[in-house]
Design a protein around this motif. Structure first.
Motif, short mmCIF file in Angstrom:
data_model
loop_
_atom_site.label_atom_id
_atom_site.label_comp_id
_atom_site.label_asym_id
_atom_site.label_seq_id
_atom_site.Cartn_x
_atom_site.Cartn_y
_atom_site.Cartn_z
N MET A 1 0.83 -1.19 0.00
CA MET A 1 0.00 0.00 0.00
C MET A 1 0.87 1.25 0.00
O MET A 1 1.87 1.33 0.72
CB MET A 1 -0.91 0.01 1.23
N ASP A 2 0.49 2.23 -0.83
CA ASP A 2 1.19 3.51 -0.90
C ASP A 2 0.67 4.41 0.22
O ASP A 2 -0.40 5.00 0.10
CB ASP A 2 0.94 4.13 -2.27
N LEU A 3 1.42 4.49 1.31
CA LEU A 3 0.99 5.27 2.47
C LEU A 3 0.85 6.74 2.09
O LEU A 3 1.69 7.32 1.43
CB LEU A 3 1.98 5.10 3.62
N GLY A 4 -0.25 7.32 2.54
CA GLY A 4 -0.56 8.69 2.15
C GLY A 4 -1.54 8.74 1.01
O GLY A 4 -2.20 9.76 0.78
N ARG A 5 -1.63 7.64 0.27
CA ARG A 5 -2.64 7.52 -0.79
C ARG A 5 -3.41 6.21 -0.63
O ARG A 5 -3.97 5.69 -1.58
CB ARG A 5 -1.98 7.55 -2.18
N GLY A 6 -3.37 5.67 0.59
CA GLY A 6 -4.00 4.39 0.83
C GLY A 6 -5.51 4.52 1.00
O GLY A 6 -6.07 5.61 1.06
N PHE A 7 -6.15 3.37 1.06
CA PHE A 7 -7.59 3.30 1.35
C PHE A 7 -7.81 2.20 2.37
O PHE A 7 -6.92 1.38 2.63
CB PHE A 7 -8.41 3.06 0.08
N THR A 8 -8.98 2.18 2.96
CA THR A 8 -9.28 1.18 3.98
C THR A 8 -9.58 -0.15 3.31
O THR A 8 -10.50 -0.26 2.49
CB THR A 8 -10.48 1.62 4.83
N VAL A 9 -8.79 -1.14 3.67
CA VAL A 9 -8.99 -2.49 3.13
C VAL A 9 -10.11 -3.16 3.92
O VAL A 9 -10.08 -3.17 5.16
CB VAL A 9 -7.68 -3.30 3.23
N SER A 10 -11.07 -3.69 3.23
CA SER A 10 -12.21 -4.33 3.90
C SER A 10 -11.76 -5.59 4.63
O SER A 10 -10.74 -6.21 4.29
CB SER A 10 -13.29 -4.70 2.87
N ASP A 11 -12.53 -5.98 5.64
CA ASP A 11 -12.22 -7.22 6.37
C ASP A 11 -12.20 -8.41 5.42
O ASP A 11 -11.34 -9.30 5.54
CB ASP A 11 -13.24 -7.45 7.48
N GLU A 12 -13.12 -8.43 4.49
CA GLU A 12 -13.19 -9.53 3.53
C GLU A 12 -11.90 -9.63 2.72
O GLU A 12 -11.34 -10.73 2.54
CB GLU A 12 -14.38 -9.34 2.58
N ALA A 13 -11.42 -8.48 2.24
CA ALA A 13 -10.19 -8.48 1.44
C ALA A 13 -8.97 -8.78 2.29
O ALA A 13 -8.10 -9.56 1.88
CB ALA A 13 -10.03 -7.13 0.74
N ARG A 14 -8.90 -8.19 3.49
CA ARG A 14 -7.71 -8.37 4.33
C ARG A 14 -7.49 -9.84 4.68
O ARG A 14 -6.35 -10.30 4.75
CB ARG A 14 -7.84 -7.53 5.61
N LYS A 15 -8.57 -10.57 4.87
CA LYS A 15 -8.45 -11.99 5.23
C LYS A 15 -7.86 -12.82 4.11
O LYS A 15 -7.39 -13.94 4.34
CB LYS A 15 -9.83 -12.53 5.62
N LYS A 16 -7.89 -12.28 2.90
CA LYS A 16 -7.36 -13.02 1.75
C LYS A 16 -5.84 -12.90 1.65
O LYS A 16 -5.21 -13.63 0.88
CB LYS A 16 -7.97 -12.47 0.46
N PHE A 17 -5.26 -11.96 2.42
CA PHE A 17 -3.82 -11.69 2.29
C PHE A 17 -3.07 -12.13 3.53
O PHE A 17 -3.55 -12.01 4.65
CB PHE A 17 -3.59 -10.20 2.03
N ASP A 18 -1.85 -12.61 3.32
CA ASP A 18 -0.99 -13.02 4.42
C ASP A 18 -0.35 -11.83 5.12
O ASP A 18 -0.02 -11.90 6.30
CB ASP A 18 0.12 -13.95 3.91
N TYR A 19 -0.15 -10.75 4.39
CA TYR A 19 0.49 -9.56 4.97
C TYR A 19 0.24 -8.34 4.08
O TYR A 19 -0.13 -8.46 2.91
CB TYR A 19 2.00 -9.79 5.13
N MET A 20 0.43 -7.18 4.69
CA MET A 20 0.37 -5.91 3.97
C MET A 20 1.65 -5.14 4.24
O MET A 20 2.04 -4.93 5.40
CB MET A 20 -0.83 -5.06 4.42
N ILE A 21 2.31 -4.73 3.16
CA ILE A 21 3.45 -3.82 3.27
C ILE A 21 2.91 -2.40 3.15
O ILE A 21 2.10 -2.11 2.27
CB ILE A 21 4.47 -4.07 2.14
N GLY A 22 3.36 -1.51 4.03
CA GLY A 22 3.02 -0.09 3.91
C GLY A 22 4.28 0.67 3.58
O GLY A 22 5.25 0.63 4.34
N SER A 23 4.31 1.34 2.44
CA SER A 23 5.51 2.05 1.99
C SER A 23 5.17 3.48 1.61
O SER A 23 4.06 3.78 1.20
CB SER A 23 6.14 1.35 0.78
N VAL A 24 6.17 4.34 1.74
CA VAL A 24 6.00 5.75 1.37
C VAL A 24 6.69 5.98 0.03
O VAL A 24 7.90 5.77 -0.09
CB VAL A 24 6.59 6.69 2.44
#
Length: 255
Positions: A70-93
């Motif tokens: 995710m591009d921090l500063g231009r991110g959006f809220t990931v839904s619970d449904e979507a987040r459960k599909k991923f093992d991890y989220m990288i947050g980068s600037v």
């Protein structure tokens, strides 16, 4: 250790110049497990929860860890449904707002690659202390709002153009607050082969404080994908134990 390279990009879903099959072949050659983490954020490749769900379904067909960057500063809220599909989220600037104007880091990337020799971020950043504090504020805001796992390429910031020695370019007070932020939100610090970060002083502070680390090639093209020379060097140099290296509970096949 059978390392998990968390940070790679495909041509199918992001700005990579390689197919997922090419990435898997590189993982086999380099003897690592592989995670995919294509770019997400408003105005980016994966810019909605519907796109994230489609991406996760695509990745589920392959023996890979499922991530996103995710591009921090231009991110959006990931839904619970979507987040459960991923093992991890990288947050980068990849850019920041400076004096009310968004400053993208594309010129910095060109500078690092040998182009734009006259690149001078100080023309926009009049007060470096304020800039570094704004960077920390952005991380704290984003990490407080939703669950991130990894901070990508933490020193890929315009300060790199100030000095060839990063220990001169980055202030120690920022390093200390950055480490505190990562611990507060249980976010791992990426050791990036592409960006050769973190540097020694920051790495030592993070190790001493108990930060967890991830390893990433930030692969965009086959020759540099799944190459983890710098992460392995830093892990050995600073004696990072296996239990301090980010992994996922789900088994990922090493091809």
């Amino acid at each position: 250790m059978n390392y998990l390279d968390c940070h790679n990009h495909t041509a199918e879903w992001s700005d990579g110049r390689q197919s997922i099959e090419q990435i898997l072949e590189r993982a086999k050659e380099e003897k690592v497990r592989v995670g995919l983490s294509d770019h997400a954020g408003l105005g980016d490749y994966l810019n909605s929860n519907d796109r994230l769900l489609a991406y996760a379904d695509f990745l589920s067909q392959y023996p890979v860890a499922r991530g996103l960057e995710m591009d921090l500063g231009r991110g959006f809220t990931v839904s619970d449904e979507a987040r459960k599909k991923f093992d991890y989220m990288i947050g980068s600037v990849h850019g920041m707002e400076v004096n009310g104007v968004r400053m993208g880091f594309s010129p910095l990337i060109k500078f690092i690659k040998g182009g734009l020799p006259d690149y001078n971020p100080g023309a926009q950043i009049k007060d470096w202390d304020l800039f570094f504090q704004a960077h920390l504020d952005l991380l704290n805001k984003e990490y407080a709002e939703q669950q991130y796992s990894i901070l990508g390429h933490c020193t890929m910031l315009p300060a790199l153009a100030r000095s060839k020695n990063p220990e001169e370019a980055f202030p120690e007070w920022w390093e200390e607050k950055l480490v505190t932020t990562l611990l507060l939100y249980n976010v791992a610090m990426e050791i990036s082969n592409r960006w050769i970060t973190p540097y020694d002083r920051l790495m030592k502070k993070a190790v001493d404080a108990g930060v967890t680390f991830s390893v990433g090639s930030d692969g965009h093209e086959p020759l540099k994908t799944c190459v983890l020379d710098y992460p392995m060097e830093m892990i050995k140099k600073f004696g990072v134990k296996e239990d301090r290296i980010f992994d996922i509970p789900r088994k990922i096949q090493q091809n």
